[in-house]
Design an enzyme around this catalytic site. Structure first.
Site, PDB file in Angstrom:
ATOM      1  N   TYR A 164      -0.669  52.467 -34.489  1.00 19.81           N
ATOM      2  CA  TYR A 164       0.779  52.695 -34.497  1.00 19.81           C
ATOM      3  C   TYR A 164       1.476  51.759 -35.476  1.00 19.81           C
ATOM      4  O   TYR A 164       1.239  50.549 -35.499  1.00 19.81           O
ATOM      5  CB  TYR A 164       1.358  52.461 -33.098  1.00 19.81           C
ATOM      6  CG  TYR A 164       2.864  52.564 -33.052  1.00 19.81           C
ATOM      7  CD1 TYR A 164       3.493  53.799 -32.910  1.00 19.81           C
ATOM      8  CD2 TYR A 164       3.663  51.437 -33.169  1.00 19.81           C
ATOM      9  CE1 TYR A 164       4.868  53.902 -32.879  1.00 19.81           C
ATOM     10  CE2 TYR A 164       5.045  51.522 -33.149  1.00 19.81           C
ATOM     11  CZ  TYR A 164       5.643  52.759 -33.001  1.00 19.81           C
ATOM     12  OH  TYR A 164       7.015  52.851 -32.982  1.00 19.81           O
ATOM     13  N   HIS A 194      16.366  52.325 -40.458  1.00 19.85           N
ATOM     14  CA  HIS A 194      16.839  51.541 -39.318  1.00 19.85           C
ATOM     15  C   HIS A 194      18.037  50.667 -39.667  1.00 19.85           C
ATOM     16  O   HIS A 194      18.625  50.047 -38.787  1.00 19.85           O
ATOM     17  CB  HIS A 194      15.702  50.678 -38.766  1.00 19.85           C
ATOM     18  CG  HIS A 194      14.699  51.467 -37.965  1.00 19.85           C
ATOM     19  ND1 HIS A 194      14.062  52.575 -38.470  1.00 19.85           N
ATOM     20  CD2 HIS A 194      14.237  51.315 -36.698  1.00 19.85           C
ATOM     21  CE1 HIS A 194      13.243  53.068 -37.551  1.00 19.85           C
ATOM     22  NE2 HIS A 194      13.331  52.328 -36.469  1.00 19.85           N
ATOM     23  N   ASN A 333      10.902  43.907 -35.888  1.00 23.58           N
ATOM     24  CA  ASN A 333      10.644  44.105 -34.462  1.00 23.58           C
ATOM     25  C   ASN A 333      10.687  42.777 -33.725  1.00 23.58           C
ATOM     26  O   ASN A 333       9.774  41.967 -33.817  1.00 23.58           O
ATOM     27  CB  ASN A 333       9.284  44.783 -34.265  1.00 23.58           C
ATOM     28  CG  ASN A 333       9.140  45.333 -32.862  1.00 23.58           C
ATOM     29  OD1 ASN A 333       8.784  44.611 -31.947  1.00 23.58           O
ATOM     30  ND2 ASN A 333       9.416  46.609 -32.700  1.00 23.58           N
ATOM     31  N   TYR A 421      42.528  21.456  -5.277  1.00 19.37           N
ATOM     32  CA  TYR A 421      41.124  21.727  -5.576  1.00 19.37           C
ATOM     33  C   TYR A 421      40.795  21.556  -7.059  1.00 19.37           C
ATOM     34  O   TYR A 421      39.677  21.184  -7.412  1.00 19.37           O
ATOM     35  CB  TYR A 421      40.757  23.154  -5.164  1.00 19.37           C
ATOM     36  CG  TYR A 421      40.693  23.399  -3.679  1.00 19.37           C
ATOM     37  CD1 TYR A 421      40.921  22.373  -2.756  1.00 19.37           C
ATOM     38  CD2 TYR A 421      40.404  24.669  -3.190  1.00 19.37           C
ATOM     39  CE1 TYR A 421      40.864  22.610  -1.401  1.00 19.37           C
ATOM     40  CE2 TYR A 421      40.344  24.920  -1.831  1.00 19.37           C
ATOM     41  CZ  TYR A 421      40.581  23.884  -0.939  1.00 19.37           C
ATOM     42  OH  TYR A 421      40.514  24.129   0.400  1.00 19.37           O
ATOM     43  N   ARG A 424      40.239  17.767  -7.049  1.00 22.72           N
ATOM     44  CA  ARG A 424      39.316  17.251  -6.051  1.00 22.72           C
ATOM     45  C   ARG A 424      37.928  17.880  -6.168  1.00 22.72           C
ATOM     46  O   ARG A 424      36.914  17.241  -5.897  1.00 22.72           O
ATOM     47  CB  ARG A 424      39.894  17.515  -4.658  1.00 22.72           C
ATOM     48  CG  ARG A 424      39.163  16.773  -3.568  1.00 22.72           C
ATOM     49  CD  ARG A 424      39.587  17.106  -2.160  1.00 22.72           C
ATOM     50  NE  ARG A 424      40.788  17.885  -1.988  1.00 22.72           N
ATOM     51  CZ  ARG A 424      41.003  18.661  -0.932  1.00 22.72           C
ATOM     52  NH1 ARG A 424      40.082  18.755   0.013  1.00 22.72           N
ATOM     53  NH2 ARG A 424      42.122  19.343  -0.810  1.00 22.72           N
ATOM     54  N   PHE A 467       9.382  42.750 -27.247  1.00 20.85           N
ATOM     55  CA  PHE A 467      10.637  42.999 -27.971  1.00 20.85           C
ATOM     56  C   PHE A 467      11.809  43.206 -27.031  1.00 20.85           C
ATOM     57  O   PHE A 467      12.950  43.287 -27.458  1.00 20.85           O
ATOM     58  CB  PHE A 467      10.505  44.241 -28.866  1.00 20.85           C
ATOM     59  CG  PHE A 467       9.994  45.454 -28.134  1.00 20.85           C
ATOM     60  CD1 PHE A 467      10.727  46.054 -27.131  1.00 20.85           C
ATOM     61  CD2 PHE A 467       8.756  45.993 -28.444  1.00 20.85           C
ATOM     62  CE1 PHE A 467      10.264  47.162 -26.454  1.00 20.85           C
ATOM     63  CE2 PHE A 467       8.281  47.102 -27.773  1.00 20.85           C
ATOM     64  CZ  PHE A 467       9.030  47.692 -26.771  1.00 20.85           C
ATOM     65  N   GLU A 552      12.282  54.918 -25.757  1.00 16.49           N
ATOM     66  CA  GLU A 552      12.864  53.616 -25.400  1.00 16.49           C
ATOM     67  C   GLU A 552      13.923  53.889 -24.330  1.00 16.49           C
ATOM     68  O   GLU A 552      15.123  53.904 -24.603  1.00 16.49           O
ATOM     69  CB  GLU A 552      13.446  52.967 -26.650  1.00 16.49           C
ATOM     70  CG  GLU A 552      12.370  52.730 -27.714  1.00 16.49           C
ATOM     71  CD  GLU A 552      12.915  52.592 -29.122  1.00 16.49           C
ATOM     72  OE1 GLU A 552      14.155  52.560 -29.283  1.00 16.49           O
ATOM     73  OE2 GLU A 552      12.108  52.526 -30.062  1.00 16.49           O
TER      74      GLU A 552
END
Length: 685
Positions: A164, A194, A333, A421, A424, A467, A552
């Protein structure tokens, strides 16, 4: 022969100069002539002579005198812009200098190196690399590992094994086998495809020579959102180099060295801040990173400003990378966008959290609060290390026996019983500063991870899920929530400082109220930032959208987690800057009384950049100046107070506990009447 790279209406032109005695005006006209030559309608001009223009440097945007010679005014291969009179630039135009470039106005090429082995880089190292303080080199061990993993890839290609991303397509096309003759093209196509997103159109509108006709010309650049700042681009690039140095990517040593050369020359690709879903890595931003390195898309350097990547690389004596099999995948990647921004968030959160303790202590002093709530026994009952440390810091800054305070003495016998508060409970709330340490531990792991692992010792490649950005996304969501609380409690203390019924100070900390509004709108600004943070603190990592045709099908949304965490932290810094100004202004109304020595030093630091508020004036510069005091690495509130805190720690100052109205005698259970009550006694530690 000297040569210059000239930007004209979206075009970058290489203009050789036969003589250094040619003028800047000649250079501009020659660039316009070449621009017109490349356009079918001459760019809307009848002749070069009719074009009116001025020329400026890309670096710093300084205007050049048209009568100066190029030899006197420019360096060889310098980048300049020809700005044609009458042109109107689109608001989407990429400027020659990116946001935050003022940090590079005095850029000096670093001389020191950080050696990367893929395992030793810390978040602090990464932030310093982003600031341009170091260059990068590989350790010999890293070089050996890179070579070994590359040998595995070369064997796969030679034997035509189906693997791959090396000999197949990507994602849905994982079963498509690619012939050896197209393996290099496969990697380039991966990077190009991409580097995707909505197009940003760079448009110039200009008047043509005929009548009032308006001609529109545009250039397109792929990307979404603003480009990352130079610091963040350097961090992203440095972190990618660190991951590749581990020797599991299959990248060749030759290519990795080219990436390092680009980093060391500060050649930074155009990387849009938006577009990653944080699973299968930060594909879109890392692809933009790789695109610039192969000489495509846009790139920036301190020398050139924005220009076509091939010109920027050439100007620094570098060549575009020619991708070998698997190298495109190796470059894109991973979770380096999430992790690099996350490392910045961790460092900034830790820095502002330290200073939040000091600012809160200063406000408590101005509001005449007690340190009784910081007694060690209280915090030993609830033994949280962070809570105890915050209480200790308050004691070290406010101990009136150790650092005499006239303000503390002035209300030793007041009639209040306890504080609100927001004063404190500071140890219990400001403990959120320790979230940064927890998240930092996550990122010490995150700076080392990647996917599509090449295991040289097994001569095997394995696809896993490193990834995926889930846990850094979760950690950053957690960090945003924790750090936000520093601003939430700070805004409430600002309200107390500005409200005369709570502070016993003039309304909005100014004289002649009504005529002057003082800190009225500064408090509104703080409230607005805190409100905005509430929305930003909604966790992005609870969301997921399936992508890549359901391959994905679960993603982290870690990119947004990182960006919004940084925005939350910036808002926290600004709110605390406003509180710091308000507390120092409150001291003006308590003079001539003085506070403790460390807090007086903090006051002096603030007054070195912001004068007291005697009447209304433009406040934004004051807030910005105070903000700089909080983010400056060398001169900041923490660095001023730290020596006193550490001295108090070293000397083991005894904790003084005078008898107070709320203390009971074990013998008679009779309440002591030695003092009116315990609230105002600053020695009640």
């Amino acid at each position: 022969m000297p040569r210059y790279t000239v930007h004209v209406r979206g075009e970058w032109l290489a203009v050789p100069c036969l003589s250094s005695t040619n003028t800047i005006e000649w250079l501009g006209k020659e660039a316009v002539r070449r621009y017109m030559k490349n356009k079918p309608d001459n760019g809307g001009f009848a002749s070069v002579e009719e074009v009116k223009f001025y020329i400026r440097r890309c670096k710093g945007l300084g205007l050049l005198d048209l009568d100066d010679t190029v030899g006197d005014a420019l360096e060889d291969n310098e980048f300049v812009e020809v700005v044609i009179e009458g042109d109107i630039m689109s608001p989407d135009f990429i400027p020659s200098q990116p946001e935050g470039v003022h940090l590079y106005s005095k850029y000096r090429e670093p001389e020191q190196y950080i050696s990367l082995d893929g395992n030793s880089l810390t978040t602090e190292d990464l932030v310093n690399l982003g600031k341009g303080l170091y260059k990068i080199k590989l350790t010999p061990e890293a070089e050996a590992k890179v070579k070994q993993s590359r040998e595995v890839i070369e064997r796969i290609v030679k034997e035509q094994t189906v693997v791959y991303g090396i000999t197949t397509g990507f994602g849905k096309f994982a079963r498509t086998v690619i012939p050896n003759s197209k393996l290099r093209e496969l990697q380039v196509n991966l990077v190009r495809s991409h580097s995707a997103g909505n197009e940003i159109r760079l448009m110039f509108l200009f008047s043509a020579s005929v009548g009032s006709r308006l001609v529109t010309e545009s250039v397109t650049v792929s990307g979404v959102g603003k480009p990352l700042t130079p610091e963040r681009s350097r961090m992203l690039l440095a972190l990618r180099i660190n991951v590749l140095a581990k020797g599991y990517s299959g990248i060749s040593l030759e290519t990795l060295e080219q990436v390092i050369e680009a980093f060391n020359a500060s050649c930074l690709p155009y990387i849009p801040e938006k577009g990653t879903v944080g699973a299968s890595g930060d594909l879109a931003p890392l692809s933009h990173l790789a695109l610039g390195l192969i000489g495509e898309g846009k790139m920036w350097s301190p020398k050139s400003g924005w220009a076509d990547a091939k010109y920027v690389l050439e100007a620094h004596g570098l060549k575009p990378i020619t991708l070998k099999p698997k190298e495109g995948l190796a470059l894109i990647n991973g979770t380096q966008m999430i992790t690099s921004l996350g490392c910045e968030a961790v460092e900034r959160a830790a820095a502002i959290a330290r200073q939040a303790d000091i600012i809160a202590a200063l406000t408590l002093e101005v509001l005449k609060g007690t340190t009784r709530a910081f007694d060690t026994d209280i915090h030993a009952v609830r033994p949280h290390r962070g809570q105890a440390e915050v209480a200790f810091r308050f004691r070290s800054l406010l101990d009136s026996d150790h650092h005499p305070s006239e303000i503390a003495e002035s209300h030793r016998f007041c009639d209040r019983v306890q504080d609100a508060y927001t004063m404190r409970c500071c140890p219990q709330v400001l403990v959120s500063r320790f979230f940064a340490g927890f998240v930092g531990n996550c990122f010490c792991i995150g700076v080392k991870t990647m996917n599509w692992m090449v295991f040289a010792e097994r001569a095997e490649t394995i696809s896993g899920g490193n990834f995926h950005g889930e846990y850094p996304a979760k950690a950053l969501d957690y960090l945003a929530i924790g750090v936000h609380e520093l601003a939430a409690i700070s805004e409430r203390r600002i309200e107390r400082l500005c409200n005369p019924s709570l502070s016993e100070l003039p309304a909005f900390l100014v004289t002649e109220g009504g005529l002057n509004s003082g800190f009225m709108i500064a408090h509104c600004t703080a409230a607005a930032l805190v409100s905005e943070n509430k929305a930003l603190c909604h966790p992005s990592s609870v969301d997921s959208l399936s992508t890549s045709a359901a391959t994905e099908d679960h993603v982290s949304m870690g990119g947004w987690a990182a960006r919004k965490a940084l925005r939350v932290i910036e808002h926290v810094e600004q709110v605390l800057a406003i509180e710091l100004l308000a507390a120092c202004q409150g001291i003006e109304f308590l003079r001539p009384l003085r506070t403790t020595t460390p807090l007086e030093k903090v006051y002096d630091l603030v007054r070195s950049v912001v004068r007291p508020w005697m009447k209304d004036r433009f406040m934004a510069p004051d807030i910005e100046a105070a903000h700089r005091l909080l983010v400056d690495q060398k001169v900041n509130v923490w660095e001023v107070a730290k020596p006193y805190i550490e001295k108090y720690r070293r000397e083991h100052i005894p904790e003084s506990r005078p008898i107070s109205p709320t203390a009971f005698s074990l013998g008679s259970l009779r309440m002591s009447t030695d003092v009116s009550h315990d609230h105002g006694h600053q020695d009640d530690l």
